[in-house]
Design a protein around this motif. Sequence first.
Motif, short mmCIF file in Angstrom:
data_model
loop_
_atom_site.label_atom_id
_atom_site.label_comp_id
_atom_site.label_asym_id
_atom_site.label_seq_id
_atom_site.Cartn_x
_atom_site.Cartn_y
_atom_site.Cartn_z
N ALA A 1 38.06 -31.82 41.47
CA ALA A 1 39.10 -31.14 42.24
C ALA A 1 38.88 -29.63 42.22
O ALA A 1 39.07 -28.94 43.23
CB ALA A 1 40.48 -31.48 41.69
N ARG B 1 43.76 -26.84 43.80
CA ARG B 1 43.24 -27.88 42.91
C ARG B 1 44.34 -28.84 42.50
O ARG B 1 44.16 -30.07 42.52
CB ARG B 1 42.63 -27.23 41.66
N ILE C 1 45.27 -31.09 45.34
CA ILE C 1 44.25 -32.14 45.53
C ILE C 1 44.45 -33.26 44.52
O ILE C 1 44.43 -34.45 44.86
CB ILE C 1 42.84 -31.53 45.39
N VAL D 1 38.17 -37.45 46.01
CA VAL D 1 37.89 -36.04 45.73
C VAL D 1 36.38 -35.81 45.68
O VAL D 1 35.86 -34.85 46.25
CB VAL D 1 38.54 -35.60 44.41
N PHE E 1 42.51 -36.37 53.11
CA PHE E 1 42.43 -34.93 53.31
C PHE E 1 43.49 -34.46 54.31
O PHE E 1 43.99 -33.34 54.21
CB PHE E 1 41.04 -34.52 53.81
N ILE F 1 46.39 -33.89 52.26
CA ILE F 1 46.22 -32.65 51.50
C ILE F 1 46.47 -31.44 52.39
O ILE F 1 47.13 -30.47 52.00
CB ILE F 1 44.80 -32.58 50.90
#
Length: 228
Positions: free
Chosen positions: A37, A110, A113, A122, A185, A188
């Motif tokens: 991460a 980080r 994630i 990741v 993602f 994220i």
Amino acid sequence: MARFAALATALAVMTPAVAPVPAQAQTAAPSEAHVQASRLAALLIPDGIYDRLVGPIFDAMMMREIEQNSVFRTAIETRPEILSELREAMVPAIIAIMREELPSYRADVRDLILSRAKPEEVRTLADFFDSPTGRKFYSTLMGMMAASGGERPDNKAVEDMIASMSPAELAELERIGRSPAMATFGEISRGLGPISDGWSKGLVTKHGHRIESAVRDALAPLLKKPRK
């Protein structure tokens, strides 16, 4: 093509708009997940990533200030050279502040994630962005954003970027675009906007006095110069 555009849009939300967001509590995670991460956060936010965005963003801010502030507008109309000289003095000062605070931004990303992605996802994302294709794609995207003053690239710009890539690079983009990791993602990316906004606003909150001092120091000698 739509998947590539979606990937570009997801990455673009990371650009800050210029109180730091509190770091999210990190649950116990395997050390490998933490390492990957951190690796992914560093790839997405490398040293100097925003350096070339500061100038265009500063220019846009100055244009808004000229439009909204009659005193500043009159000063620039009277002494137009002040604008370029102020830019020359201020941009390095802003870049220095951003570089100081970059580690805290990476730490927040980080933690985001780790909170959204599985360890294998990741690693997949980190491997892609660390690959020649991933680095080229991301670097090109950041260049497009710098050229547009920090704004997200439009669909036409993304299509032109895709058209410039080789068949092998397109195949790699197709592969990552179809992966479960890229779907994650997307999740994220939805959390990156608030982190970016909070970080950039935090720069002003924490370093506002330095910015104001830099403005005063830059303007003082400029205003003393004889008019051209």
